[in-house]
Design a protein around this motif. Structure first.
Motif, PDB file in Angstrom:
ATOM      1  N   ASP A  54     -43.251 -16.957 -10.951  1.00  0.00           N
ATOM      2  CA  ASP A  54     -42.733 -15.599 -10.802  1.00  0.00           C
ATOM      3  C   ASP A  54     -41.573 -15.617  -9.801  1.00  0.00           C
ATOM      4  O   ASP A  54     -41.792 -15.583  -8.603  1.00  0.00           O
ATOM      5  CB  ASP A  54     -43.859 -14.673 -10.320  1.00  0.00           C
ATOM      6  N   SER A  90     -42.292  -8.985 -14.353  1.00  0.00           N
ATOM      7  CA  SER A  90     -43.333  -9.456 -13.430  1.00  0.00           C
ATOM      8  C   SER A  90     -44.710  -8.981 -13.879  1.00  0.00           C
ATOM      9  O   SER A  90     -45.671  -9.744 -13.857  1.00  0.00           O
ATOM     10  CB  SER A  90     -43.062  -8.953 -12.019  1.00  0.00           C
ATOM     11  N   GLN A 111     -43.199 -15.667  -5.742  1.00  0.00           N
ATOM     12  CA  GLN A 111     -41.848 -15.559  -5.177  1.00  0.00           C
ATOM     13  C   GLN A 111     -41.699 -16.273  -3.853  1.00  0.00           C
ATOM     14  O   GLN A 111     -40.813 -17.089  -3.673  1.00  0.00           O
ATOM     15  CB  GLN A 111     -41.539 -14.083  -4.934  1.00  0.00           C
TER      16      GLN A 111
END
Lengths: 220, 252, 281
Positions: B173, B45, B91
């Motif tokens: 992500d 990340s 996310q």
């Protein structure tokens, strides 16, 4: 994603099947037309190419399993495609065997007119085409009919061998040529057998039922 | 031969001088999907957030090395410009709650004070929503709030919002980690389609997802790039023992 | 076994009844206040009461229009001072939670909140009234602004803290500059909370009397000049209720009624805004 991959797999198998069918075609045509070049092509070029295609498809199949973790029918298709791929390669080997015997035979006088062998080859090819077709369209009926037609080819082979035995006993000089003819018949019979295997795989894909190792008649 | 859009050279990223990403060098290829996978805390990340300079928003963050976008080091460009060229999806779906679907898609322009004619706006909205496979589902509700959509739809709206400013690269992500399996499936399908338009870099802790969607896969472990190559090769015959162990579930 | 469950069910219902009873008792004073003010005040309420000026002692009638206007003037003026300041400070606090300066600011604001309003009135007197040499509406507004400020800062901060960080990231990742992210994304998302905070702080100051005693001072006439003393409802109530004249008492009741209504409307509006404009993340 997986759907696209499976249709890609199917089209590769079609391509490979066509290629192998063409090899059988050439090996028989070369024998009938006494075309040595054509037979040499099968042995020297096509076989290597067939092996190459086989490993390419195998890689595709293995990476499909690794990447998509197929389940249920998708898994059956991919595992069976792996076996079909292998069977096709072996059918290619049989075509090479036929070509080798062909090269021996075309330089020598005929033992007998070639009538049953082309018929058998025609049958074997049809069985091969049908089994590939049944795999692509997931047609169980067609697959079952392939399994049944296997008997026709077995009968043809027995007939050829019986006939050749009479030739040999009449004229021992024909032993070697007869042997090669038998070898061709044997290889054609193996081609049909392998095609039958493929058809059985197709039945497994569609119905999830394994009919191997017990005869079709028993099932009915 | 692949053409390279992003070159990473000896790149490291730090938190409080502790390296979370160490000395990574790799190329990302144009119109390909590259997955970055690895166990939690491997720095994936941090790495992806360094690519559009979001990493530096964290207090005490630092970097060294270079990341070249079309041969220009992004760390010598304005971060605002970098982020317009390299979009990102996060996310959790995060549409702007005060804006309608339509406004969300055009927000990249609106918030940056770029004036567009109504016609231009309409076509950008339709085009972006189509690329995000959301158009058919929302075309009759464009002026409703984006937050009324389902999780999967919201995430696709966020993808449309990122695509609307026409980035060269789209960073994802862990875009499906907050979604149910059905929504995940539709997002994955979409990601594969997206490579027609942009270069996609996706971070995922889901090995199967990396395998399904990507063309190339990079395996990060303890901040280091262990292995990078074609996905189908890596998932059948990984070269590094640690990759093999990770893929077979020995750790991570 | 069975008995145990029964006993528990009984205990449970006793507790429930107790809770309902206590909350009911708590509501009673509120209704009593409303009822009493309504009873005492409604008789003086009419159009004249709202638009007329107070009359000298001895004359009947007269209204409180100067106090109503004055109250609004003070409210608006103090909002102009404290709303931008309060929101800015709230943004600062929520954006820099870990910084030292934010910690100090936050403590200071809490202390201001704790300072008695009369002390703030004295400070405004010392700072503004004395140097200017006269009681003014401006000085009253400044005193009220100081009282308002902590409420706005705290409610802004608390609203903004609840806004998901991902929203800010989303805007930043689109290449939006930081200040625009705050103004165009973060503040609109927290609008309902911030507005609620402002309205509640207005409700609070509209009833303040103490800080106005030596700042706005009160004025029996209509005044729109910021630099002159101005009347307000609480001041008027304070002065009239303490007077010896019964007419003035009834005016004080009427003014109380108006003031209560104003505070009630502000409170209910704040509640309505909080519910209706609530942003769903």
């Amino acid at each position: 994603m997986l759907e696209e991959r499976i249709s890609q797999i199917k089209s590769e198998i079609i391509f490979y099947g066509k290629f192998i069918e063409n090899m059988i075609d050439k090996s028989i045509k070369g024998l009938l037309q006494k075309n040595k070049e054509m037979l040499m092509e099968v042995i020297e070029i096509d076989e290597a190419k067939a092996n190459e295609i086989e490993s390419e498809i195998e890689e595709l199949l293995i990476s499909s399993i690794a990447q998509y973790e197929p389940r249920a029918k998708n898994l059956r298709i991919i595992i069976m495609a792996l076996k079909i791929n292998n069977d096709l390669e072996r059918i290619g080997d049989h075509a090479v065997n036929i070509s080798e015997s062909g090269i021996y035979l075309i330089e020598r006088p005929q033992v007998k007119p070639l009538l049953d062998i082309p018929r058998m080859a025609e049958e074997a090819k049809k069985v091969l085409i049908d089994c590939i077709e049944s795999f692509i369209t997931e047609n169980v009926e067609l697959a079952r009919s392939v399994c049944e037609r296997d008997n026709v080819i077995d009968d043809l082979k027995s007939q050829i061998i019986r006939e050749l035995v009479t030739y040999i006993s009449a004229n021992p000089d024909t032993i070697e040529r007869s042997f090669h003819l038998m070898r061709i018949a044997n290889n054609l019979e193996r081609i049909a057998d392998l095609s039958t295997n493929i058809s059985e795989d197709v039945i497994f894909i569609v119905d999830g039922v394994n009919i191997k190792h017990h005869r079709l008649e028993d099932n009915q | 031969m692949e053409s390279t859009v992003l070159e990473v050279k000896n790149f490291s990223a730090f938190y409080d001088r502790v390296a979370a990403v160490r000395n990574i060098s790799m190329d990302f290829y144009t119109n390909r999907i590259t997955a970055i996978m690895g166990p939690s805390g491997c720095g994936k990340s941090t790495f992806i957030r360094s690519i559009n300079r979001m990493h530096e928003l964290t207090p005490n963050a630092g970097v060294s090395g270079e990341i070249l976008l079309d041969k220009v080091n992004i760390y010598s460009m304005s971060p605002i410009l970098v982020r317009r060229k390299i979009g990102m999806v996060f996310q959790r779906p995060n549409p702007f709650p005060t804006m309608s679907i339509y406004e969300n898609v055009t927000s990249g322009y609106r918030l940056n004070g770029i004036k567009l004619s109504k016609h231009e706006r309409d076509s950008i909205v339709e085009d972006s929503l189509r690329k995000a496979s959301l158009w058919d589902e929302v075309k009759d509700y464009l002026h409703r709030k984006g937050t009324f959509l389902s999780g999967g739809q919201q995430q696709r709206l966020c993808i449309a919002r990122a695509l609307a400013v026409k980035p060269e690269i789209l960073l994802l992500d862990e875009p499906t980690s907050a979604l149910d399996p059905k929504a995940t499936n539709s997002i994955e399908k979409l990601i594969v389609e997206l490579k027609q338009t942009v270069t996609v870099i996706i971070v995922t802790h889901n090995i199967a997802q990396a395998a399904r969607v990507s063309d190339y896969t990079a395996f990060l472990f303890l901040g280091e790039l262990i292995e990078y190559g074609l996905t189908d090769k890596m998932f059948t015959t990984p070269k590094d023992k640690r990759t093999e162990e990770y893929l077979t579930g020995k750790f991570g | 076994m069975n008995n145990g469950i029964k006993l528990r069910i009984i205990k449970n219902s006793i507790f429930k009844i107790l809770v309902i009873l206590v909350s009911f008792i708590l509501v009673i004073p509120l209704f009593l206040i409303f009822f009493y003010i309504f009873k005492m005040g409604i008789s003086s309420i009419n159009i004249d009461f709202l638009i007329n000026l107070p009359k000298p002692v001895g004359e009947t009638g007269g209204g409180v229009s100067n106090a109503i206007i004055g109250t609004f003037m003070l409210i608006i003026l103090s909002s102009i001072v404290s709303v931008p300041l309060g929101i800015a400070a709230g943004v600062f606090l929520s954006e820099n939670r870990s910084s030292k300066l934010a910690g100090i600011t936050s403590s200071c604001i809490e202390i201001i909140q704790g300072v008695p309003s009369i002390v703030i009135g004295i400070i405004a007197y010392v700072w503004v009234v004395k140097p200017m040499g006269s009681f003014t509406a401006l000085s009253g507004s400044i005193a009220l602004a100081i009282i308002m400020l902590p409420v706005i800062v705290k409610s802004t901060e608390e609203t903004l803290i609840l806004i998901p960080h991902s929203l800010k990231e989303a805007a930043l990742s689109l290449g939006v500059p930081y200040y625009k992210v705050i103004i165009r994304v973060i503040l609109p998302s927290g609008l309902s909370g911030i507005l609620t905070g402002i309205l509640l702080s207005l409700a609070r100051i509209s009833g303040e009397t103490a800080p106005l005693l030596f700042t706005a001072f009160g004025n029996p006439f209509m005044n729109l000049n910021l630099l002159k003393p101005v009347n307000s409802l609480p001041l008027l109530i304070f002065n009239y209720a303490a007077s010896p004249y019964p007419e003035w008492h009834s005016i004080a009741w009427g003014a109380s009624f108006v003031l209560i209504a104003l505070v009630l409307v502000l409170n209910l509006t704040a509640k309505g805004i909080a519910r209706k404009w609530k942003v769903q993340f």
